[in-house]
Design a protein around this motif. Structure first.
Motif, PDB file in Angstrom:
ATOM      1  N   UNK A  41       0.817  -1.219   0.000  1.00 14.87           N
ATOM      2  CA  UNK A  41       0.000   0.000   0.000  1.00 14.87           C
ATOM      3  C   UNK A  41       0.849   1.267   0.000  1.00 14.87           C
ATOM      4  N   UNK A  42       2.002   1.230   0.657  1.00 16.06           N
ATOM      5  CA  UNK A  42       2.877   2.410   0.688  1.00 16.06           C
ATOM      6  C   UNK A  42       3.311   2.831  -0.715  1.00 16.06           C
ATOM      7  N   UNK A  43       3.332   1.883  -1.643  1.00 17.94           N
ATOM      8  CA  UNK A  43       3.715   2.169  -3.021  1.00 17.94           C
ATOM      9  C   UNK A  43       2.766   3.196  -3.650  1.00 17.94           C
ATOM     10  N   UNK A  44       1.498   3.175  -3.249  1.00 13.03           N
ATOM     11  CA  UNK A  44       0.483   4.048  -3.835  1.00 13.03           C
ATOM     12  C   UNK A  44       0.213   5.312  -3.013  1.00 13.03           C
ATOM     13  N   UNK A  45       0.734   5.386  -1.813  1.00 11.76           N
ATOM     14  CA  UNK A  45       0.396   6.468  -0.897  1.00 11.76           C
ATOM     15  C   UNK A  45       0.742   7.855  -1.444  1.00 11.76           C
ATOM     16  N   UNK A  46       1.953   8.045  -1.959  1.00 15.61           N
ATOM     17  CA  UNK A  46       2.337   9.365  -2.488  1.00 15.61           C
ATOM     18  C   UNK A  46       1.438   9.781  -3.646  1.00 15.61           C
ATOM     19  N   UNK A  47       1.150   8.845  -4.540  1.00 12.94           N
ATOM     20  CA  UNK A  47       0.287   9.163  -5.683  1.00 12.94           C
ATOM     21  C   UNK A  47      -1.115   9.556  -5.252  1.00 12.94           C
ATOM     22  N   UNK A  48      -1.656   8.849  -4.269  1.00 11.12           N
ATOM     23  CA  UNK A  48      -3.000   9.180  -3.793  1.00 11.12           C
ATOM     24  C   UNK A  48      -3.020  10.524  -3.054  1.00 11.12           C
ATOM     25  N   UNK A  49      -1.977  10.806  -2.299  1.00 11.22           N
ATOM     26  CA  UNK A  49      -1.883  12.119  -1.630  1.00 11.22           C
ATOM     27  C   UNK A  49      -1.815  13.239  -2.660  1.00 11.22           C
ATOM     28  N   UNK A  50      -1.037  13.032  -3.719  1.00 12.26           N
ATOM     29  CA  UNK A  50      -0.967  14.039  -4.787  1.00 12.26           C
ATOM     30  C   UNK A  50      -2.316  14.208  -5.470  1.00 12.26           C
ATOM     31  N   UNK A  51      -3.024  13.105  -5.666  1.00 13.10           N
ATOM     32  CA  UNK A  51      -4.362  13.186  -6.268  1.00 13.10           C
ATOM     33  C   UNK A  51      -5.296  14.018  -5.400  1.00 13.10           C
ATOM     34  N   UNK A  52      -5.258  13.800  -4.097  1.00 16.79           N
ATOM     35  CA  UNK A  52      -6.119  14.577  -3.191  1.00 16.79           C
ATOM     36  C   UNK A  52      -5.780  16.062  -3.244  1.00 16.79           C
ATOM     37  N   UNK A  53      -4.500  16.385  -3.283  1.00 14.56           N
ATOM     38  CA  UNK A  53      -4.093  17.799  -3.368  1.00 14.56           C
ATOM     39  C   UNK A  53      -4.582  18.429  -4.674  1.00 14.56           C
ATOM     40  N   UNK A  54      -4.417  17.711  -5.777  1.00 19.43           N
ATOM     41  CA  UNK A  54      -4.839  18.239  -7.066  1.00 19.43           C
ATOM     42  C   UNK A  54      -6.359  18.374  -7.143  1.00 19.43           C
ATOM     43  N   UNK A  55      -7.092  17.420  -6.593  1.00 22.63           N
ATOM     44  CA  UNK A  55      -8.555  17.512  -6.584  1.00 22.63           C
ATOM     45  C   UNK A  55      -9.027  18.685  -5.726  1.00 22.63           C
ATOM     46  N   UNK A  56      -8.361  18.909  -4.605  1.00 20.16           N
ATOM     47  CA  UNK A  56      -8.687  20.060  -3.757  1.00 20.16           C
ATOM     48  C   UNK A  56      -8.427  21.365  -4.506  1.00 20.16           C
ATOM     49  N   UNK A  57      -7.325  21.422  -5.233  1.00 17.83           N
ATOM     50  CA  UNK A  57      -7.030  22.611  -6.039  1.00 17.83           C
ATOM     51  C   UNK A  57      -8.097  22.829  -7.097  1.00 17.83           C
ATOM     52  N   UNK A  58      -8.540  21.753  -7.728  1.00 16.86           N
ATOM     53  CA  UNK A  58      -9.575  21.871  -8.763  1.00 16.86           C
ATOM     54  C   UNK A  58     -10.866  22.430  -8.168  1.00 16.86           C
ATOM     55  N   UNK A  59     -11.242  21.960  -6.986  1.00 17.63           N
ATOM     56  CA  UNK A  59     -12.451  22.478  -6.325  1.00 17.63           C
ATOM     57  C   UNK A  59     -12.273  23.968  -6.022  1.00 17.63           C
ATOM     58  N   UNK A  60     -11.099  24.362  -5.546  1.00 15.59           N
ATOM     59  CA  UNK A  60     -10.844  25.779  -5.264  1.00 15.59           C
ATOM     60  C   UNK A  60     -10.921  26.622  -6.527  1.00 15.59           C
ATOM     61  N   UNK A  61     -10.370  26.117  -7.633  1.00 10.96           N
ATOM     62  CA  UNK A  61     -10.445  26.856  -8.895  1.00 10.96           C
ATOM     63  C   UNK A  61     -11.891  26.999  -9.373  1.00 10.96           C
TER      64      UNK A  61
END
Length: 134
Positions: A41-61
């Motif tokens: 699972x740790x293999x995917x953790x950074x990618x999922x965290x980046x996805x959450x950050x980008x999705x949050x940015x999209x909502x803000x935009x």
């Protein structure tokens, strides 16, 4: 296109890019699960965290874009103060306060300290002694 339409178009393109970038790690993870690859699972953790950050940015935009559309429609100088990135966004509505009252307050506060000009027909002209500061 008008300036407002160009702004909307640009913001939508930027938001679309963020959403596409956010989907990449999620799609890779789904692909690996489908192919039954055995990564920890740790293999995917950074990618999922980046996805959450980008999705949050999209909502803000998107929230900011709604503000820009409101500003273009209203064309109110006080509303421009409320349509910047620093102004909070509500949970159920775009603005978590009464916009009309807030705009009236901003207009009134911008006039504080300005001279109250008298008509030019008043004795003494524009700067008659009766012209006082608010």
């Amino acid at each position: 296109m008008s300036v407002g339409e160009n702004l909307v178009r640009t913001q939508l393109l930027l938001t679309n890019k963020l959403l596409i970038k956010a989907l990449v790690p999620i799609a890779c993870c789904s692909n690996d699960v489908g192919k039954k690859k055995d990564y920890p699972l740790n293999f995917y953790l950074d990618g999922h965290n980046n996805s959450l950050r980008l999705l949050t940015s999209a909502v803000n935009y998107i929230n900011q874009l709604w503000k820009e559309v409101a500003l273009a429609r209203m064309n109110d100088t006080a509303l421009a103060d409320l349509c910047n990135l620093n102004c909070e966004v509500g949970k159920n509505e775009l603005f978590p306060f009464d916009v009309i009252k807030k705009c009236e307050y901003i207009h009134k506060s911008k006039n504080l300290g300005r001279p109250n000009f008298c008509p030019h027909t008043a004795p003494g002209g524009w700067f008659a002694p009766s012209c006082q500061l608010h």
